[in-house]
Design a protein around this motif. Structure first.
Motif, PDB file in Angstrom:
ATOM      1  N   TYR A  93       0.582   9.148   6.649  1.00  0.00           N
ATOM      2  CA  TYR A  93      -0.411   8.996   6.024  1.00  0.00           C
ATOM      3  C   TYR A  93      -0.562   7.588   5.768  1.00  0.00           C
ATOM      4  O   TYR A  93       0.225   7.642   4.484  1.00  0.00           O
ATOM      5  CB  TYR A  93      -1.278  10.043   5.166  1.00  0.00           C
ATOM      6  N   ILE A  94      -0.766   6.795   7.076  1.00  0.00           N
ATOM      7  CA  ILE A  94      -0.694   5.207   6.370  1.00  0.00           C
ATOM      8  C   ILE A  94      -1.812   5.109   6.633  1.00  0.00           C
ATOM      9  O   ILE A  94      -2.730   5.068   7.213  1.00  0.00           O
ATOM     10  CB  ILE A  94      -0.545   4.453   7.374  1.00  0.00           C
ATOM     11  N   ASP A  95      -2.640   4.485   5.533  1.00  0.00           N
ATOM     12  CA  ASP A  95      -4.638   4.103   5.168  1.00  0.00           C
ATOM     13  C   ASP A  95      -5.055   4.491   5.688  1.00  0.00           C
ATOM     14  O   ASP A  95      -5.211   6.224   4.565  1.00  0.00           O
ATOM     15  CB  ASP A  95      -4.503   2.320   5.832  1.00  0.00           C
ATOM     16  N   THR A  96      -5.709   4.103   6.915  1.00  0.00           N
ATOM     17  CA  THR A  96      -6.617   5.071   7.510  1.00  0.00           C
ATOM     18  C   THR A  96      -6.171   6.221   9.107  1.00  0.00           C
ATOM     19  O   THR A  96      -6.863   7.062   9.280  1.00  0.00           O
ATOM     20  CB  THR A  96      -7.551   4.789   7.700  1.00  0.00           C
ATOM     21  N   TRP A  97      -5.320   6.353   9.191  1.00  0.00           N
ATOM     22  CA  TRP A  97      -4.700   6.666  10.127  1.00  0.00           C
ATOM     23  C   TRP A  97      -3.309   7.934   9.599  1.00  0.00           C
ATOM     24  O   TRP A  97      -2.541   7.811   9.048  1.00  0.00           O
ATOM     25  CB  TRP A  97      -4.199   6.114  11.471  1.00  0.00           C
ATOM     26  N   VAL A  98      -2.860   8.882  10.824  1.00  0.00           N
ATOM     27  CA  VAL A  98      -1.961   9.790  10.457  1.00  0.00           C
ATOM     28  C   VAL A  98      -0.773   9.559  11.960  1.00  0.00           C
ATOM     29  O   VAL A  98      -1.751   9.822  12.970  1.00  0.00           O
ATOM     30  CB  VAL A  98      -2.069  10.818  10.029  1.00  0.00           C
ATOM     31  N   GLU A  99       0.680   9.320  11.638  1.00  0.00           N
ATOM     32  CA  GLU A  99       1.272   9.773  13.001  1.00  0.00           C
ATOM     33  C   GLU A  99       1.835  10.738  12.782  1.00  0.00           C
ATOM     34  O   GLU A  99       1.979  11.738  11.336  1.00  0.00           O
ATOM     35  CB  GLU A  99       2.616   8.390  12.169  1.00  0.00           C
ATOM     36  N   GLU A 158       0.697  -1.354  -0.068  1.00  0.00           N
ATOM     37  CA  GLU A 158      -0.047   0.476  -0.065  1.00  0.00           C
ATOM     38  C   GLU A 158       1.042   1.023   0.122  1.00  0.00           C
ATOM     39  O   GLU A 158       1.875   0.906   0.390  1.00  0.00           O
ATOM     40  CB  GLU A 158      -1.124   0.288   1.102  1.00  0.00           C
ATOM     41  N   ARG A 159       0.257   2.264  -0.461  1.00  0.00           N
ATOM     42  CA  ARG A 159       1.020   3.832  -0.212  1.00  0.00           C
ATOM     43  C   ARG A 159       1.132   4.550   0.784  1.00  0.00           C
ATOM     44  O   ARG A 159      -0.306   4.741   1.095  1.00  0.00           O
ATOM     45  CB  ARG A 159       0.352   4.536  -1.860  1.00  0.00           C
ATOM     46  N   SER A 160       2.071   5.027   1.162  1.00  0.00           N
ATOM     47  CA  SER A 160       2.121   6.611   1.767  1.00  0.00           C
ATOM     48  C   SER A 160       2.048   7.741   2.082  1.00  0.00           C
ATOM     49  O   SER A 160       3.334   7.201   0.491  1.00  0.00           O
ATOM     50  CB  SER A 160       2.983   5.313   3.306  1.00  0.00           C
ATOM     51  N   TYR A 161       1.465   8.632   2.860  1.00  0.00           N
ATOM     52  CA  TYR A 161       2.421   9.783   2.298  1.00  0.00           C
ATOM     53  C   TYR A 161       2.712  10.487   3.247  1.00  0.00           C
ATOM     54  O   TYR A 161       2.409  10.170   4.661  1.00  0.00           O
ATOM     55  CB  TYR A 161       0.761  10.474   1.671  1.00  0.00           C
ATOM     56  N   LEU A 162       3.871  11.555   2.657  1.00  0.00           N
ATOM     57  CA  LEU A 162       4.641  11.804   3.955  1.00  0.00           C
ATOM     58  C   LEU A 162       4.478  13.794   2.987  1.00  0.00           C
ATOM     59  O   LEU A 162       4.337  13.549   2.395  1.00  0.00           O
ATOM     60  CB  LEU A 162       5.854  11.508   3.852  1.00  0.00           C
ATOM     61  N   VAL A 163       3.911  14.298   4.217  1.00  0.00           N
ATOM     62  CA  VAL A 163       4.197  15.355   4.284  1.00  0.00           C
ATOM     63  C   VAL A 163       4.637  16.402   4.892  1.00  0.00           C
ATOM     64  O   VAL A 163       4.488  16.167   6.731  1.00  0.00           O
ATOM     65  CB  VAL A 163       2.910  16.399   3.677  1.00  0.00           C
ATOM     66  N   ARG A 164       5.711  17.399   4.843  1.00  0.00           N
ATOM     67  CA  ARG A 164       6.390  18.473   5.539  1.00  0.00           C
ATOM     68  C   ARG A 164       4.934  19.631   6.620  1.00  0.00           C
ATOM     69  O   ARG A 164       4.870  20.524   5.801  1.00  0.00           O
ATOM     70  CB  ARG A 164       6.962  19.080   5.191  1.00  0.00           C
ATOM     71  N   LYS A 165       4.940  19.819   7.614  1.00  0.00           N
ATOM     72  CA  LYS A 165       4.551  20.509   8.457  1.00  0.00           C
ATOM     73  C   LYS A 165       4.894  21.319   9.216  1.00  0.00           C
ATOM     74  O   LYS A 165       5.286  20.853  11.154  1.00  0.00           O
ATOM     75  CB  LYS A 165       2.965  20.265   8.940  1.00  0.00           C
TER      76      LYS A 165
END
Length: 97
Positions: A87-93, A73-80
């Motif tokens: 962002y992995i599936d339906t939850w955020v770390e 599955e794909r995961s997403y990274l964003v710098r805030k």
């Protein structure tokens, strides 16, 4: 047929919180939700055929960095600001240095 991918500087470093850790260098990504030592390659249709725990496919869209194991599955990274959101599936770390 795999093309190398250099991770942008803003995402590099050792990121952690109490449940998750992620180490990102110029050509490698490792962490407890990913591979222990993954080399980054550009995300293409041909690259998705190479299934290995040591290959991390990456692509960038605006401020989002898409990462994932080949065939997974794909995961997403964003710098805030000073934090990195994973962002992995339906939850955020939320990770910090």
């Amino acid at each position: 047929s795999l093309k190398a991918y250099n991770v942008p500087k803003r995402y590099r470093g050792h990121w952690k919180n109490k449940n998750c850790w992620l180490t990102i260098s110029k050509r490698h990504i490792s962490g407890n939700y990913f591979t222990k030592h993954g080399t980054t390659y550009r995300w293409t249709a041909k690259a998705q055929r190479h299934v290995s725990n040591h290959i991390v496919l990456c692509s960038r869209y605006r401020k989002w960095l898409t990462i994932g194991l080949a065939g997974g599955e794909r995961s997403y990274l964003v710098r805030k600001g000073k934090n990195l959101k994973l962002y992995i599936d339906t939850w955020v770390e939320t990770l910090h240095r």
